[in-house]
Design an enzyme around this catalytic site. Sequence first.
Site, short mmCIF file in Angstrom:
data_model
loop_
_atom_site.label_atom_id
_atom_site.label_comp_id
_atom_site.label_asym_id
_atom_site.label_seq_id
_atom_site.Cartn_x
_atom_site.Cartn_y
_atom_site.Cartn_z
N PHE A 151 25.49 35.00 4.78
CA PHE A 151 26.09 36.29 4.43
C PHE A 151 27.59 36.14 4.22
O PHE A 151 28.35 37.09 4.38
CB PHE A 151 25.83 37.31 5.55
CG PHE A 151 24.36 37.48 5.86
CD1 PHE A 151 23.56 38.26 5.05
CD2 PHE A 151 23.78 36.83 6.93
CE1 PHE A 151 22.20 38.40 5.31
CE2 PHE A 151 22.42 36.96 7.21
CZ PHE A 151 21.63 37.74 6.40
N ASN A 210 22.83 42.91 0.49
CA ASN A 210 23.71 43.01 -0.68
C ASN A 210 23.43 44.27 -1.50
O ASN A 210 24.36 44.86 -2.07
CB ASN A 210 23.58 41.75 -1.55
CG ASN A 210 24.49 40.63 -1.04
OD1 ASN A 210 25.25 40.82 -0.10
ND2 ASN A 210 24.41 39.47 -1.66
N GLY A 255 37.12 52.33 -7.08
CA GLY A 255 37.93 51.63 -8.07
C GLY A 255 37.08 51.15 -9.22
O GLY A 255 36.16 51.86 -9.66
N CYS A 262 27.66 37.22 -6.38
CA CYS A 262 26.51 37.65 -5.56
C CYS A 262 26.00 39.05 -5.90
O CYS A 262 24.89 39.20 -6.41
CB CYS A 262 26.88 37.59 -4.09
SG CYS A 262 27.00 35.91 -3.50
N LYS A 265 24.38 39.90 -9.55
CA LYS A 265 23.15 39.16 -9.90
C LYS A 265 22.05 39.39 -8.87
O LYS A 265 20.88 39.40 -9.20
CB LYS A 265 23.44 37.68 -10.08
CG LYS A 265 23.68 36.91 -8.80
CD LYS A 265 23.04 35.53 -8.82
CE LYS A 265 23.46 34.73 -7.59
NZ LYS A 265 22.55 34.68 -6.50
N LYS A 325 37.96 39.59 -6.65
CA LYS A 325 38.58 40.21 -5.47
C LYS A 325 39.75 39.33 -5.05
O LYS A 325 39.84 38.18 -5.48
CB LYS A 325 37.57 40.39 -4.34
CG LYS A 325 37.08 39.12 -3.70
CD LYS A 325 36.20 39.48 -2.51
CE LYS A 325 35.91 38.32 -1.62
NZ LYS A 325 35.04 38.67 -0.51
N ARG A 332 33.81 34.95 -11.50
CA ARG A 332 32.46 35.26 -11.97
C ARG A 332 32.23 36.77 -11.99
O ARG A 332 32.50 37.45 -11.02
CB ARG A 332 31.41 34.59 -11.06
CG ARG A 332 31.28 33.10 -11.30
CD ARG A 332 30.30 32.48 -10.34
NE ARG A 332 30.79 32.55 -8.98
CZ ARG A 332 30.05 32.24 -7.91
NH1 ARG A 332 28.81 31.84 -8.06
NH2 ARG A 332 30.57 32.32 -6.69
C1 UDX Z 1 29.21 39.52 -0.89
C2 UDX Z 1 28.71 39.98 0.48
O1 UDX Z 1 29.71 40.79 1.10
C3 UDX Z 1 28.38 38.79 1.35
O2 UDX Z 1 27.86 39.21 2.60
C4 UDX Z 1 27.34 37.94 0.62
O3 UDX Z 1 27.01 36.80 1.37
C5 UDX Z 1 27.86 37.53 -0.74
O4 UDX Z 1 28.23 38.68 -1.49
P1 UDX Z 1 31.52 38.55 -1.84
O5 UDX Z 1 30.81 38.41 -3.16
O6 UDX Z 1 32.38 37.46 -1.34
O7 UDX Z 1 30.42 38.82 -0.69
O8 UDX Z 1 32.43 39.86 -1.96
P2 UDX Z 1 32.59 41.27 -1.24
O9 UDX Z 1 33.72 41.22 -0.29
O10 UDX Z 1 31.30 41.78 -0.75
O11 UDX Z 1 33.08 42.14 -2.50
C6 UDX Z 1 32.23 42.29 -3.64
C7 UDX Z 1 32.87 43.12 -4.70
O12 UDX Z 1 32.90 44.49 -4.33
C8 UDX Z 1 34.32 42.77 -5.06
O13 UDX Z 1 34.44 42.77 -6.48
C9 UDX Z 1 35.14 43.87 -4.42
O14 UDX Z 1 36.33 44.11 -5.12
C10 UDX Z 1 34.18 45.05 -4.55
N1 UDX Z 1 34.40 46.11 -3.55
C11 UDX Z 1 34.22 45.85 -2.21
C12 UDX Z 1 34.76 47.39 -3.96
O15 UDX Z 1 34.91 47.66 -5.15
N2 UDX Z 1 34.92 48.36 -3.01
C13 UDX Z 1 34.74 48.14 -1.69
O16 UDX Z 1 34.91 49.08 -0.91
C14 UDX Z 1 34.39 46.84 -1.27
#
Ligand code: UDX
Length: 436
Positions: A151, A210, A255, A262, A265, A325, A332
């Site tokens: 995770f 997810n 936003g 992740c 997809k 982020k 990606r």
């Molecule tokens: C995610 C899951 O959080 C993680 O547990 C899993 O193993 C893999 O996928 P990650 O892809 O690293 O992790 O990013 P995450 O921090 O979850 O953010 C995903 C996207 O959501 C980013 O583009 C972020 O900018 C966006 N996001 C996140 C928002 O737009 N608003 C939010 O409040 C939180």
Amino acid sequence: MTLKLSVIGCGYLGATHAACMSSLGFEVVGIDTDQGKVDLLSKGELPFYEPGLDTLLAAEMKTGRLSFTTDFSAVADADVHFICVGTPQSKDGLAADLTYVKSSVAAIAPHLKEGSLVVGKSTVPVGTAQLLRDQLATSAPQADLAWNPEFLREGFAVEDTLTPNRLVVGVANDRAEEILKEVYKPVIDLGTPWIRADLPTAELVKVAANSFLATKISFINAMAEVCEAAGGDVTVLAKAIGYDPRIGSRFLQAGIGFGGGCLPKDIRAFMARAQELGADQALEFLREIDAINLRARQRVIDVVRADLSEDLTQYKIAVLGATFKPDSDDVRDSPALDIAAQLQAAGAQVVVHDPKGIEPARKRFPNLDYQEKVVDAVKGADAILHLTEWKEYRELDPSVIGQLVKSKFLIDGRNMLDRNMWRAAGWRVHALGRTD
Ligand code: UDX
């Protein structure tokens, strides 16, 4: 005797897992088919950016416990084999492409010693683990297979691996669970919750988690659309509903939506798998989650057009942020880059800045204009788009930036900038989901 581990696939997940397992005291061999990646890792260098992992990797290489190779026969010595290869979206549809998972299990099968355990960590469609276990029963009956979803979040990969908020193991018997308990003993001893599940449930836990996170983000972005229509403020709304502990305040940041390797997809692959299982109606809502998410990108483009002009050919737009982020160099399915590319396709002159993601972004979109410094990116701009919330952007001085641009117009696509401060310096600010 201490267990020996192998990690198949040394990308983001595998490199992190290998270094972290080595730090727990195990001898670990990482295997990848990409010679360039193996060469870099063997020198203790990371092929990507992840805070904290670079120093951990370098330190672990010095212990002599950790090594990397392209030779699959190196697994022969190991007792537990973690499959960490990618499962990208397939080129011809929504489903996950399982080529790498299948080929890596096939590649290690002839080398597996008696009693070894293959542990899948990759995110796969439910049913894959059982399929692979059946295949192993023929090709390597001396081995067993379990599933142990990860995770980890980019930017927090080491923390999420060594101090996860739970450990989930999908096993078909007690022996597999015992082996995994031995591997994770130091993590379990920290009080980490341990959840034993069957194989399909363990696979489902990952995609369900997810999907829930994606749903939370799209929910708040849907509220942002309504706030814009009704004259409300989504940030205040998010804060107010977040105080209810049943809802919680995290992942309610409105936003331009989610991207990365992740969430997008995984929800698509989950829908595709549900359809195969005849349960497509159950996940119909994810189609809407995906649509809301993509609409958030379009809304930024609509604001640019409404403010500047339908015809963007005479305008220069500075995009702050390219990664999906902050604290990552991963581009990606990045919403920021997607918006930049769409604006360029619409005729605008687009200049992109990012603290870490310029090179990966350039590989995907070689025709965009990139600048290493914010001050160079914003020169002569008709609009600035804040699309990835790097800390550096919150520290910008609006008066200094204001002297460089052609027009003081800012769109905050992440609702993270202090708009009062920007307004006080003479800027027009549009923040997504806020009307005042
Ligand atoms: C995610 C899951 O959080 C993680 O547990 C899993 O193993 C893999 O996928 P990650 O892809 O690293 O992790 O990013 P995450 O921090 O979850 O953010 C995903 C996207 O959501 C980013 O583009 C972020 O900018 C966006 N996001 C996140 C928002 O737009 N608003 C939010 O409040 C939180």
